[in-house]
Motif scaffolding. Structure first.
Motif, PDB file in Angstrom:
ATOM      1  N   ARG A 196       5.392   5.627   4.296  1.00 39.98           N
ATOM      2  CA  ARG A 196       5.035   7.053   4.268  1.00 39.98           C
ATOM      3  C   ARG A 196       6.070   7.850   3.468  1.00 39.98           C
ATOM      4  NH1 ARG A 196       5.587   9.213   9.025  1.00 39.98           N
ATOM      5  NH2 ARG A 196       4.142  10.935   8.694  1.00 39.98           N
ATOM      6  N   LEU A 197       6.664   7.187   2.466  1.00 38.81           N
ATOM      7  CA  LEU A 197       7.689   7.764   1.596  1.00 38.81           C
ATOM      8  C   LEU A 197       8.988   8.067   2.329  1.00 38.81           C
ATOM      9  CD1 LEU A 197       5.659  10.083  -0.817  1.00 38.81           C
ATOM     10  CD2 LEU A 197       6.503   7.762  -1.223  1.00 38.81           C
ATOM     11  N   THR A 344      16.667   8.987  -1.390  1.00 41.25           N
ATOM     12  CA  THR A 344      16.351  10.029  -0.404  1.00 41.25           C
ATOM     13  C   THR A 344      16.237  11.392  -1.071  1.00 41.25           C
ATOM     14  OG1 THR A 344      17.480   8.813   1.359  1.00 41.25           O
ATOM     15  CG2 THR A 344      17.182  11.173   1.686  1.00 41.25           C
ATOM     16  N   GLN A 345      17.184  11.698  -1.956  1.00 45.33           N
ATOM     17  CA  GLN A 345      17.167  12.976  -2.663  1.00 45.33           C
ATOM     18  C   GLN A 345      15.916  13.112  -3.520  1.00 45.33           C
ATOM     19  OE1 GLN A 345      20.514  13.472  -5.290  1.00 45.33           O
ATOM     20  NE2 GLN A 345      19.840  15.490  -6.028  1.00 45.33           N
ATOM     21  N   ARG A 351       8.791  15.847  -1.767  1.00 52.88           N
ATOM     22  CA  ARG A 351       8.183  16.031  -0.452  1.00 52.88           C
ATOM     23  C   ARG A 351       9.275  16.324   0.566  1.00 52.88           C
ATOM     24  NH1 ARG A 351       2.925  14.080   0.792  1.00 52.88           N
ATOM     25  NH2 ARG A 351       3.479  14.680   2.921  1.00 52.88           N
ATOM     26  N   PRO A 352       9.590  17.598   0.815  1.00 46.71           N
ATOM     27  CA  PRO A 352      10.673  17.934   1.746  1.00 46.71           C
ATOM     28  C   PRO A 352      10.475  17.373   3.148  1.00 46.71           C
ATOM     29  CG  PRO A 352      10.038  19.849   0.440  1.00 46.71           C
ATOM     30  CD  PRO A 352       9.018  18.797   0.157  1.00 46.71           C
ATOM     31  N   GLU A 399      -0.085  11.804  -1.119  1.00 45.00           N
ATOM     32  CA  GLU A 399       1.135  11.045  -0.842  1.00 45.00           C
ATOM     33  C   GLU A 399       1.401  10.039  -1.962  1.00 45.00           C
ATOM     34  OE1 GLU A 399       2.061   7.671   2.326  1.00 45.00           O
ATOM     35  OE2 GLU A 399       1.937   9.645   3.275  1.00 45.00           O
ATOM     36  N   TYR A 400       0.355   9.394  -2.419  1.00 43.58           N
ATOM     37  CA  TYR A 400       0.478   8.440  -3.529  1.00 43.58           C
ATOM     38  C   TYR A 400       0.980   9.136  -4.790  1.00 43.58           C
ATOM     39  CZ  TYR A 400      -1.338   5.497  -7.384  1.00 43.58           C
ATOM     40  OH  TYR A 400      -1.487   4.764  -8.534  1.00 43.58           O
ATOM     41  N   LEU A 401       0.382  10.262  -5.134  1.00 41.67           N
ATOM     42  CA  LEU A 401       0.800  10.989  -6.338  1.00 41.67           C
ATOM     43  C   LEU A 401       2.229  11.507  -6.199  1.00 41.67           C
ATOM     44  CD1 LEU A 401      -2.494  12.979  -7.044  1.00 41.67           C
ATOM     45  CD2 LEU A 401      -1.717  10.855  -8.139  1.00 41.67           C
ATOM     46  N   ASP A 402       2.575  11.999  -5.017  1.00 43.56           N
ATOM     47  CA  ASP A 402       3.951  12.447  -4.796  1.00 43.56           C
ATOM     48  C   ASP A 402       4.928  11.287  -4.912  1.00 43.56           C
ATOM     49  OD1 ASP A 402       3.163  15.073  -4.367  1.00 43.56           O
ATOM     50  OD2 ASP A 402       3.108  14.883  -2.184  1.00 43.56           O
TER      51      ASP A 402
END
Length: 420
Positions: A196-197, A344-345, A351-352, A399-402
Motif C-alpha cells: 500500500r506504498l 520514505t520521503q 502521498r502524505p 495508488e498505482y499511478l502515485d
C-alpha cells in the motif's frame, strides 16, 4: 537530483496515465500461475528492451520457466539499484464463479471497476513490477537520467500452492548469478511485494510442519486391541498451543509483532475403527533475529514432551524450505538507512498518507538478498496484501499511478549520498 516539490510536479506533468494503466492491464492479461511464467517473462523482456535496457536475459531456472533480467545504464555517477519481483501468481479457481455475469468474470481481464483494476496478480505483484517499468518510462519522458545503474530481476516460483513448485527456485538461480559475478551486486534493492506504498524493512520468518502421529488401528468392537492416534493428537495439540503461548509471551518486535504457532490442519480417522494415524499441520512465525534451527528444536521438544500412550510414535516433516531447509528466515534492515529514508520521503511527497515504516505480515524473498548477499532491501509497491490470494484481488488505480511517480522520484534522487 534534489527530491523536492518541483521534481514531483515535473514528474506528475510527464506521466502518461493511459499508457501506465494499459501496461498493468496487459500484465494481468498474461496469465502466469506458478509453473507457467514464460509468457509473462517474455512480455517483460519486451518492455525492458523498449526502455533501452542492456543485457536482457531470459534464463530458465527450470525447464520452460525463465527468469528475466536486464540492466539499464545510468549516468555512471551512482550506486546500483535492484528492482525485483516475482512473475508468478496463485491460481484462479473459483474466480469466474464468484464474478459470473459481471465485468470481473475473467480473472485475467484487468477490468476497471470502482476506481480499481481487478484480476489475478494485480496486487501480488504485477502492479509492483509495472510500477518499476512505468517509473523508468516516466523518467525518460521527463528528461531525467538516473545517476546509477538499474538492475531489473523478475523471477518465478515464489508462490506456493501448485504441485512441485513454490520453492523460490527463481531467486535461488538469480542470487547464484550474483555470487558468480555474472550479475552486478546491487547496493540496495526494492522487492515489489504489495505494501500500500508503505515501506517494510522487516519481515517475519516461518516454518511449516506436518506432524504424523502413528498408533495402531483396530476394529471398533475391540478398541483395546488398538492404539488411538486421534486421542494422542489431543495431547499433541495441547502441547502445541502451550508452546505457542510461551512464544507469544516474549517481547514483541517493534515492526513484526509476536511469534506464534497456528494449527492449520487436522486429519485422522474416517473408518469405523480405532484411528491408527493422525496428521497435524501448522505454521510457526519467527521474529527477526530468531533462527529456524532453534525454532524447530523448541517445537519438537514441546511435542515430544506431551504425555502420550505407549506405542504412539511421532514424526515431523518440513515441506516448505525456502532460504533454509526448514522454511524461510526472518530479515530486517535498519529503517534509518539513508536509502530507506529517501524512499520514505519520495512516497510521502506524492502521498502524505503513505510511506509509513511497517513490518511485512508475510514472508517473501528479501532474505535471499539481505541474509545471503548482505544487500539491504525493503518491500514497497502499490497493492494491499489483504485482498491478494483471494477472489477480491485488485489495485486502486490512483495508488498505482502515485506509486509510479514516487518510484520515479526515488530513482531520480538515488545517488551515492544514500549509500556511502
Amino acid at each position: 537530483m534534489k527530491l523536492d516539490a518541483a521534481l514531483i510536479s515535473r514528474l506528475r506533468a510527464a506521466l502518461d496515465t493511459d499508457a501506465a494503466i494499459d501496461l498493468l492491464r496487459r500484465a494481468v492479461g498474461t496469465p502466469s500461475v506458478t509453473g507457467t511464467e514464460a509468457a509473462f517473462a517474455r512480455l517483460l523482456a519486451g518492455e525492458l528492451k523498449a526502455l533501452g535496457a542492456d543485457e536482457i536475459v531470459l534464463d530458465d531456472f527450470a525447464p520452460g520457466r525463465p527468469n528475466v533480467r536486464g540492466l539499464l545504464r545510468g549516468a555512471g555517477e551512482g550506486p546500483c539499484l535492484l528492482l525485483a519481483g516475482h512473475t508468478d501468481t496463485v491460481h484462479v479457481r473459483g474466480w469466474a464463479e464468484r464474478w459470473a455475469g459481471t465485468e470481473r468474470e475473467d480473472p485475467f481481464g484487468g477490468a476497471i471497476v470502482d476506481g480499481a483494476i481487478w484480476g489475478r496478480g494485480t496486487g501480488d505483484l504485477k502492479a509492483g513490477i509495472c510500477t518499476t517499468l512505468a517509473a523508468v518510462r516516466l523518467l525518460s519522458a521527463a528528461g531525467i537520467v538516473p545517476a546509477g545503474d538499474l538492475q531489473f530481476a523478475f523471477i518465478g516460483d515464489e508462490e506456493s500452492g501448485e504441485p512441485d513448485t513454490g520453492v523460490s527456485a527463481g531467486i535461488k538461480a538469480f542470487v547464484a548469478e550474483i555470487e558468480a559475478g555474472v550479475v552486478p551486486r546491487p547496493d540496495f534493492a526494492i522487492y515489489v511485494e504489495p505494501t500500500r506504498l508503505n515501506i517494510y524493512p522487516a519481515q517475519m520468518g516461518f516454518l511449516i510442519c506436518d506432524i504424523t502421529i502413528t498408533g495402531r488401528s483396530a476394529y471398533f468392537g475391540v478398541p483395546e486391541r488398538g492404539i488411538d492416534a486421534l486421542k494422542a493428537a489431543h495431547q499433541v495439540l495441547s502441547a502445541i498451543w502451550a508452546h505457542s503461548a510461551e512464544l507469544e509471551a516474549r517481547a514483541p518486535h517493534d515492526l513484526v509483532g509476536r511469534p506464534f504457532v497456528l494449527v492449520t490442519g487436522l486429519e485422522g480417522g474416517g473408518y469405523i475403527a480405532v484411528p491408527g494415524e493422525c496428521r497435524i499441520s501448522l505454521i510457526l512465525k519467527l521474529l527477526p533475529g530468531e533462527g529456524l534451527d532453534n525454532a524447530v528444536a523448541g517445537l519438537e521438544r514441546a511435542v515430544r514432551g506431551a504425555e502420550l500412550a505407549e506405542g504412539i510414535t511421532v514424526s515431523f516433516a518440513y515441506p516448505a524450505g525456502r532460504d533454509h531447509r526448514y522454511g524461510g528466515t526472518p530479515s530486517e534492515v535498519s529503517p534509518q538507512l539513508p536509502a530507506v529514508a529517501l524512499l520514505t520521503q519520495a512516497v510521502e511527497a506524492v502521498r502524505p498518507d503513505r510511506g509509513l515504516i511497517e513490518g511485512a505480515p508475510y514472508w517473501s524473498e528479501a532474505p535471499f538478498l539481505i541474509n545471503r548477499l548482505g544487500v539491504p532491501a525493503v518491500y514497497c509497491a502499490p497493492g494491499d496484501i489483504r485482498n491478494c490470494h483471494t477472489l477480491e484481488e485488485h489495485v486502486v488505480v490512483q495508488e498505482y499511478l502515485d506509486g509510479i511517480v514516487a518510484f520515479a522520484a526515488f530513482l531520480a534522487a538515488f545517488d551515492r549520498s544514500v549509500i556511502e
